[in-house]
Write a protein that holds these residues in place. Structure first.
Motif, PDB file in Angstrom:
ATOM      1  N   MET A   1     -14.287  53.251 -20.543  1.00 32.21           N
ATOM      2  CA  MET A   1     -13.154  53.064 -19.931  1.00 32.21           C
ATOM      3  C   MET A   1     -12.955  52.024 -18.842  1.00 32.21           C
ATOM      4  N   SER A   2     -11.909  51.076 -18.792  1.00 33.06           N
ATOM      5  CA  SER A   2     -11.981  50.243 -17.773  1.00 33.06           C
ATOM      6  C   SER A   2     -11.301  50.949 -16.468  1.00 33.06           C
ATOM      7  N   LEU A   3     -11.443  50.222 -15.383  1.00 30.19           N
ATOM      8  CA  LEU A   3     -11.206  50.826 -14.154  1.00 30.19           C
ATOM      9  C   LEU A   3      -9.519  50.963 -13.963  1.00 30.19           C
TER      10      LEU A   3
ATOM     11  N   SER B   1      -7.531  51.555 -16.523  1.00 33.88           N
ATOM     12  CA  SER B   1      -6.992  52.619 -17.168  1.00 33.88           C
ATOM     13  C   SER B   1      -7.251  53.954 -16.676  1.00 33.88           C
ATOM     14  N   LEU B   2      -8.104  53.975 -15.597  1.00 37.18           N
ATOM     15  CA  LEU B   2      -8.353  55.246 -14.882  1.00 37.18           C
ATOM     16  C   LEU B   2      -7.657  55.323 -13.650  1.00 37.18           C
ATOM     17  N   ASN B   3      -6.795  54.188 -13.102  1.00 36.36           N
ATOM     18  CA  ASN B   3      -6.371  54.158 -11.873  1.00 36.36           C
ATOM     19  C   ASN B   3      -4.822  53.531 -12.062  1.00 36.36           C
ATOM     20  N   SER B   4      -3.749  54.385 -12.263  1.00 34.74           N
ATOM     21  CA  SER B   4      -2.610  54.044 -12.763  1.00 34.74           C
ATOM     22  C   SER B   4      -2.061  53.035 -11.550  1.00 34.74           C
ATOM     23  N   ALA B   5      -2.142  53.666 -10.029  1.00 34.71           N
ATOM     24  CA  ALA B   5      -1.553  52.642  -9.288  1.00 34.71           C
ATOM     25  C   ALA B   5      -2.235  51.301  -9.194  1.00 34.71           C
ATOM     26  N   LEU B   6      -3.471  51.175  -9.383  1.00 40.47           N
ATOM     27  CA  LEU B   6      -3.891  49.932  -9.520  1.00 40.47           C
ATOM     28  C   LEU B   6      -3.302  49.193 -10.589  1.00 40.47           C
ATOM     29  N   LYS B   7      -3.178  49.635 -11.781  1.00 39.91           N
ATOM     30  CA  LYS B   7      -2.640  48.961 -13.015  1.00 39.91           C
ATOM     31  C   LYS B   7      -1.262  48.394 -12.625  1.00 39.91           C
TER      32      LYS B   7
ATOM     33  N   GLU C   1     -10.296  40.940 -13.674  1.00 40.26           N
ATOM     34  CA  GLU C   1     -10.320  42.255 -14.203  1.00 40.26           C
ATOM     35  C   GLU C   1     -11.867  42.783 -14.658  1.00 40.26           C
ATOM     36  N   HIS C   2     -12.602  41.830 -15.155  1.00 36.67           N
ATOM     37  CA  HIS C   2     -13.943  42.172 -15.356  1.00 36.67           C
ATOM     38  C   HIS C   2     -14.632  42.334 -14.216  1.00 36.67           C
ATOM     39  N   ALA C   3     -14.387  41.709 -12.935  1.00 36.93           N
ATOM     40  CA  ALA C   3     -15.080  41.965 -11.865  1.00 36.93           C
ATOM     41  C   ALA C   3     -14.563  43.395 -11.119  1.00 36.93           C
ATOM     42  N   LEU C   4     -13.324  43.732 -11.364  1.00 38.04           N
ATOM     43  CA  LEU C   4     -12.962  44.851 -10.810  1.00 38.04           C
ATOM     44  C   LEU C   4     -13.586  46.167 -11.475  1.00 38.04           C
ATOM     45  N   ASP C   5     -13.707  46.023 -12.817  1.00 38.28           N
ATOM     46  CA  ASP C   5     -14.473  46.987 -13.786  1.00 38.28           C
ATOM     47  C   ASP C   5     -15.824  47.083 -13.281  1.00 38.28           C
ATOM     48  N   GLU C   6     -16.361  45.963 -13.044  1.00 33.95           N
ATOM     49  CA  GLU C   6     -18.075  45.898 -12.496  1.00 33.95           C
ATOM     50  C   GLU C   6     -18.242  46.409 -11.126  1.00 33.95           C
TER      51      GLU C   6
ATOM     52  N   LYS D   1     -16.682  55.018 -11.291  1.00 34.76           N
ATOM     53  CA  LYS D   1     -16.541  55.903 -12.643  1.00 34.76           C
ATOM     54  C   LYS D   1     -15.397  56.946 -12.655  1.00 34.76           C
ATOM     55  N   GLU D   2     -14.844  57.210 -11.287  1.00 34.81           N
ATOM     56  CA  GLU D   2     -13.711  57.758 -11.278  1.00 34.81           C
ATOM     57  C   GLU D   2     -12.320  57.141 -11.051  1.00 34.81           C
ATOM     58  N   GLY D   3     -12.522  55.758 -11.142  1.00 33.58           N
ATOM     59  CA  GLY D   3     -11.236  54.852 -11.149  1.00 33.58           C
ATOM     60  C   GLY D   3     -11.165  54.455  -9.626  1.00 33.58           C
ATOM     61  N   VAL D   4     -12.134  54.758  -8.623  1.00 35.99           N
ATOM     62  CA  VAL D   4     -11.774  54.281  -7.194  1.00 35.99           C
ATOM     63  C   VAL D   4     -12.507  53.198  -6.825  1.00 35.99           C
ATOM     64  N   GLN D   5     -11.869  52.285  -6.223  1.00 40.21           N
ATOM     65  CA  GLN D   5     -12.514  51.014  -5.615  1.00 40.21           C
ATOM     66  C   GLN D   5     -12.973  51.258  -4.246  1.00 40.21           C
ATOM     67  N   CYS D   6     -14.147  50.576  -4.235  1.00 43.21           N
ATOM     68  CA  CYS D   6     -14.835  50.713  -2.983  1.00 43.21           C
ATOM     69  C   CYS D   6     -15.377  49.380  -2.441  1.00 43.21           C
ATOM     70  N   MET D   7     -15.536  49.259  -1.231  1.00 45.61           N
ATOM     71  CA  MET D   7     -16.100  48.230  -0.454  1.00 45.61           C
ATOM     72  C   MET D   7     -17.414  48.885   0.449  1.00 45.61           C
ATOM     73  N   ILE D   8     -18.197  48.136   0.790  1.00 44.57           N
ATOM     74  CA  ILE D   8     -19.480  48.624   1.751  1.00 44.57           C
ATOM     75  C   ILE D   8     -19.403  47.857   2.963  1.00 44.57           C
ATOM     76  N   GLU D   9     -19.399  48.716   3.939  1.00 51.45           N
ATOM     77  CA  GLU D   9     -19.441  47.962   5.221  1.00 51.45           C
ATOM     78  C   GLU D   9     -20.997  47.728   5.887  1.00 51.45           C
ATOM     79  N   GLY D  10     -21.160  46.667   6.265  1.00 53.35           N
ATOM     80  CA  GLY D  10     -22.620  46.254   6.691  1.00 53.35           C
ATOM     81  C   GLY D  10     -22.691  46.123   8.225  1.00 53.35           C
ATOM     82  N   PRO D  11     -23.802  45.533   8.726  1.00 53.26           N
ATOM     83  CA  PRO D  11     -24.097  45.251   9.868  1.00 53.26           C
ATOM     84  C   PRO D  11     -23.138  44.241  10.437  1.00 53.26           C
ATOM     85  N   GLY D  12     -23.178  44.175  11.733  1.00 53.10           N
ATOM     86  CA  GLY D  12     -23.853  44.586  12.862  1.00 53.10           C
ATOM     87  C   GLY D  12     -24.571  43.606  13.593  1.00 53.10           C
ATOM     88  N   HIS D  13     -25.540  44.116  14.266  1.00 50.57           N
ATOM     89  CA  HIS D  13     -26.567  43.294  15.069  1.00 50.57           C
ATOM     90  C   HIS D  13     -27.590  43.101  14.284  1.00 50.57           C
ATOM     91  N   VAL D  14     -27.978  41.849  13.828  1.00 55.75           N
ATOM     92  CA  VAL D  14     -28.911  41.410  12.924  1.00 55.75           C
ATOM     93  C   VAL D  14     -29.782  40.152  13.584  1.00 55.75           C
TER      94      VAL D  14
END
Ligand code: SF4
Length: 424
Positions: free
Chosen positions: A1-3, A5-11, A33-38, A259-272
């Motif tokens: 199922m595409s993202l 189709s799982l998330n009506s607010a996103l649609k 749409e493909h990148a969102l699904d991935e 898988k549950e139709g929720v979008q995520c970003m990852i937060e990263g560093p910091g001091h490097v």
């Protein structure tokens, strides 16, 4: 199922805005749409945020820049934060985060949502912690129910993305707090949750009840910005086991959310340190399945207070080259005080320059076109053309003002090398 189709607010959001976003990003709707699904791209926008102009974050869209603003207990002036919001947007910030921790946080947030057409992010934990800290109570006594209620309330208010430190575990907190780091834990949210876990000998409620967050986020299309509560706060702490333990947890959570139709970003560093930026970025992207990566800097030296926007832009440019999607600015005030409006502008411009540098190095067509336009304009002493290609046309005008009637600039005057050759 595409993202979608799982998330009506996103649609709803996608259908209403995809044409404009697609033109702006020079990407087809199908590619987006493909990148969102991935899960390698997110569409930021909560339908409850009136007049929001949604944007996409993630490869291969343009690298975006965020500006953090918000009150602090020592400088609590909501009107100054409103002014800083306007400055950040005028300087070209793609998103703004309200990190307020003093005063009437609901009123500040509601005002910002009204005034900010760009996606607005928050850290809901701050509102809960304020309840305890302002009364002189220990935030380690926090009732987790308050945290979920705060997330739900802010989602209903229209917040578009939220930093939630779901990946910090009791083990990671133990390692970071007591494991010999130079700087321990430097994330506000991370330190509060670590204190809560260590004092109560319990696991992070945002992790154990992650599914509750997913339900709220899906209903409102709130993008979860999975916070890096254990990000290194000193260059020598970068890449330690505590940091990687959290990164690995964040990757598994991002997959679960998708898988549950929720979008995520990852937060990263910091001091490097500069020599570790590329390895950090590639490693985090791999461990989090290419989810959009949102970095703070990274700050490549710990010794430049007052110039952290520059040290951060060096790291930001390297990070973009290594695959980062989203840069959170650092300002000249970092580690010193709350930024003022001038700091906000300096921070946004430094991050935009970092994005342009990184994208040019990647051969991104839009970045190359801007470089070419500037070069052509300079060769022709075409100041309108230079203005159009400049990241900060306002500054160009201001610096040129005293001698704007001259064809050349005041750097060399009638020694102008461009004219010297042109006249031959
Ligand atoms: S005066 Fe010097 S710096 Fe200015 S445009 Fe001419 S060559 Fe460039």
């Amino acid at each position: 199922m595409s993202l979608i189709s799982l998330n009506s607010a996103l649609k709803t959001l996608f259908d209403a805005h995809i044409e404009g976003i697609s033109q702006e990003e020079e990407l087809t709707p199908a590619a987006i749409e493909h990148a969102l699904d991935e899960g390698s791209m997110v569409l930021l926008g909560n339908p409850a945020h009136k007049n929001v102009r949604p944007i996409v974050v993630g490869q291969p869209s343009r690298v975006k820049v965020n500006a953090n603003i918000g009150t602090s207990p020592f400088q609590n002036h909501p009107e100054c934060e409103s002014a800083k919001l306007r400055v950040a947007l005028a300087a070209g910030a793609d998103t703004v985060m309200d990190l307020s921790i003093a005063g009437d946080l609901d009123a500040v947030r509601r005002g910002m949502l009204e005034d900010c057409p760009a996606p607005l992010g928050t850290v809901p934990l701050y509102g809960v912690a304020q309840h305890y800290i302002d009364r002189g109570d220990d935030p380690a006594d926090m009732d987790p129910e308050r945290l979920f209620a705060e997330v739900e309330k802010q989602a209903e208010q229209g917040v578009d993305f939220m930093t939630l430190h779901c990946g910090i575990t009791r083990r990671g907190a133990e390692w970071a707090a007591r494991g010999g780091r130079a700087m321990g834990i430097v994330s506000r949210g991370g330190s509060i949750l670590a204190r809560w876990m260590l004092k109560n000998d319990r696991e992070n409620p945002l992790l154990t009840d992650f599914d509750r967050l997913l339900g709220i986020a899906r209903r409102h299309n709130v993008t979860l910005s999975l916070g890096d509560g254990l990000r290194p706060g000193a260059g020598c702490d970068a890449g330690d086991p505590a940091q990687w333990e959290e990164v690995i947890t964040l990757g598994t959570l991002a997959r679960r959310a998708l898988k549950e139709g929720v979008q995520c970003m990852i937060e990263g560093p910091g001091h490097v340190p500069m020599n570790e930026v590329e390895a950090q970025i590639r490693g985090i992207k791999k461990a989090t399945f290419n989810a959009p990566l949102y970095v703070l800097g990274p700050l490549t030296t710990d010794c430049a207070p007052g110039y952290d926007h520059i040290a951060g832009a060096v790291g930001g440019a390297l990070a973009v080259r290594a695959g980062v999607d989203f840069l959170c600015y650092l300002t000249p005030a970092e580690h010193l005080t709350l930024p003022d409006a001038a700091d906000v502008k300096a921070g946004v411009m430094a991050s935009r320059a970092a994005a342009q540098i990184g994208e040019t190095s990647l051969g991104r067509p839009r970045a190359l076109r801007r470089e070419a336009a500037m070069n052509t304009a300079r060769k022709n002493l075409d100041w309108d053309g230079m203005r159009a290609a400049a990241l900060d046309p306002e500054l160009l005008d201001a610096r040129r003002e005293p001698h704007k009637c001259e064809e050349e600039c005041a750097m060399c005057g009638n020694f102008c090398a461009v004219k010297m050759l042109r006249e031959l």
